[in-house]
Enzyme design. Structure first.
Site, PDB file in Angstrom:
ATOM      1  N   GLU A  36      41.388  24.676  39.514  1.00  7.76           N
ATOM      2  CA  GLU A  36      40.915  25.752  40.384  1.00  7.76           C
ATOM      3  C   GLU A  36      42.401  26.022  41.392  1.00  7.76           C
ATOM      4  O   GLU A  36      42.741  27.122  41.723  1.00  7.76           O
ATOM      5  CB  GLU A  36      39.659  25.688  41.344  1.00  7.76           C
ATOM      6  CG  GLU A  36      38.530  25.825  40.708  1.00  7.76           C
ATOM      7  CD  GLU A  36      38.512  27.301  40.142  1.00  7.76           C
ATOM      8  OE1 GLU A  36      38.809  28.150  40.773  1.00  7.76           O
ATOM      9  OE2 GLU A  36      37.785  27.478  39.018  1.00  7.76           O
ATOM     10  N   CYS A 201      32.351  47.857  28.523  1.00  2.29           N
ATOM     11  CA  CYS A 201      32.143  47.022  29.788  1.00  2.29           C
ATOM     12  C   CYS A 201      30.622  47.114  29.634  1.00  2.29           C
ATOM     13  O   CYS A 201      29.965  47.917  29.619  1.00  2.29           O
ATOM     14  CB  CYS A 201      32.589  47.466  30.887  1.00  2.29           C
ATOM     15  SG  CYS A 201      32.113  46.983  32.248  1.00  2.29           S
ATOM     16  N   CYS A 207      28.446  51.520  36.948  1.00  2.54           N
ATOM     17  CA  CYS A 207      29.666  51.367  37.870  1.00  2.54           C
ATOM     18  C   CYS A 207      30.117  52.711  38.382  1.00  2.54           C
ATOM     19  O   CYS A 207      30.116  53.750  37.667  1.00  2.54           O
ATOM     20  CB  CYS A 207      30.824  51.057  36.857  1.00  2.54           C
ATOM     21  SG  CYS A 207      32.580  50.738  37.763  1.00  2.54           S
TER      22      CYS A 207
END
Length: 356
Positions: A36, A201, A207
DNA sequence: CACTCGTGGGG
DNA sequence: TCCCCAAGAGT
């Protein structure tokens, strides 16, 4: 509440997500943490070789805490944002001294460790401890800004707070590790910055940006500012055997903690090089051989780097202040030398190497 | 809050 | 060539 957002995302992830990155194997808190930190503002393909070498050299927190900070920095050489390496080392010592060598499984305690902020703490909780927590990185910001048509630049606090709320609302109770990886994968592979693949998607029917045909407007772009032009002198001090004098840079600032060519105070005007050099290093440099300078663009400014080649007769003149060290040119290339300095060193050689 | 830190890739 | 930006955090 069964949010269809997470459900659709996870179904997509099972078939299309990235399941085979190096840090996905043996997923313990230490490996998740290091990955990370390395991945902050750094692309996956860049990180992979660094992560693998780092894990070979520092396989666990104890090994990292015991290592000299120079060793850690040299494994970071070329990655950029070197404060991350210093913070990583410092936090490893904190984990050993304050937490008995075990990572705390707690958001607040994780955030108290140097270099771990809100999003990184959440990533460790979700991926290593499988504890519900919410991340918000560049990928998630982009996905959510489009999904909810959140206007404005995410660097602005008000926009950022809105995105955090969206992110928390979508965070599921189950499969938190997969969900965390899934939303990042979607941002990296489908909801990309340019030319998003909306047709594949899993969230395209919900969206808001897609419904408006305004994917390009989100996330809002950063207000552009003029980059200042700075000039500095970097001295190539060379003895008769061709050794080059390197200087350890202060721990903060550009290339912090790395070895580089001695740099004159940028406040000195280029025309004043000999005087300035004599003041700074205490030897005669009235006849430097000037190599061609070059311009390097950093994130927030342009830097005009002017190298000056100087032949030094007596190394003790300049190596007695504790901040200087002589190293051979070949060794210099393996130390913590960032790209512009490597360029200076290699361009001063007859046979350019290490350039790709 | 604005600013700083870095390197490599894409448009 | 030049710009933005990428698995952010510290000051």
């Amino acid at each position: 509440m069964s949010d269809s957002f997470a459900r659709k995302l996870l179904a997509w992830y099972d078939k299309n997500g990235r399941h085979d990155l190096p840090w996905h194997h043996d997923r313990n808190p230490y490996r998740v943490w290091v990955s990370e930190i390395m991945l902050q503002q750094t692309q996956v393909t860049t990180v992979i070789p660094y992560f693998e070498a780092f894990m070979r050299r520092f396989p666990n927190v104890a090994a990292l805490a015991e290592a000299p900070v120079d060793d850690v920095l040299s494994h970071w050489s070329g990655l950029g944002y070197y404060a991350r390496a210093r913070n990583l080392h410092k936090a490893a010592k904190q984990i050993v001294s304050d937490h008995g060598g075990e990572f705390p499984a707690d958001q607040e305690q994780l955030e108290s460790l140097t270099g771990i902020g809100r999003s990184t703490a959440a990533a460790i909780l979700a991926q290593a401890f499988q504890t519900r927590a919410t991340i918000l990185d560049g990928n998630v910001k982009r996905v959510l800004a489009r999904y909810h048509a959140v206007p404005g630049w995410p660097g602005k606090t008000s926009v950022l707070n809105r995105l955090w709320k969206c992110a928390e609302q979508h965070t599921p109770e189950e499969r938190i590790r997969d969900y965390t990886q899934a939303i990042m994968d979607l941002g990296a592979m489908v909801c990309t910055r340019s030319r998003p693949a909306c047709d594949v998607c899993p969230l395209n029917s919900d969206c808001e940006a897609k419904a408006r045909g305004e994917q390009k407007l989100y996330p809002g772009s950063k207000p552009k500012k003029e980059k200042p032009e700075k000039t500095t002198w970097m001295l190539i001090l060379e003895d008769r055997e061709g050794r080059i004098l390197l200087e350890r840079r202060p721990p903060s600032g550009i290339w912090g903690g790395l070895w580089s060519l001695p740099e004159l105070d940028p406040a000195y005007q280029p025309e004043e090089l000999p005087d300035a050099c004599e003041q700074a290093y205490g030897y005669d440099c009235s006849q430097p051989e000037l190599a061609d300078g070059f311009r390097h663009t950093f994130s927030h400014y342009h830097l005009h780097i002017q190298p000056a080649r100087l032949n030094v007769a007596n190394t003790s003149q300049v190596a007695d202040n504790g901040n200087h060290q002589w190293v051979y040119r070949d060794e210099a290339l393996t130390l913590g030398l960032p790209a512009p300095i490597r360029t200076i060193l290699t361009s001063s050689q007859s046979s350019p190497q290490e350039q790709t």
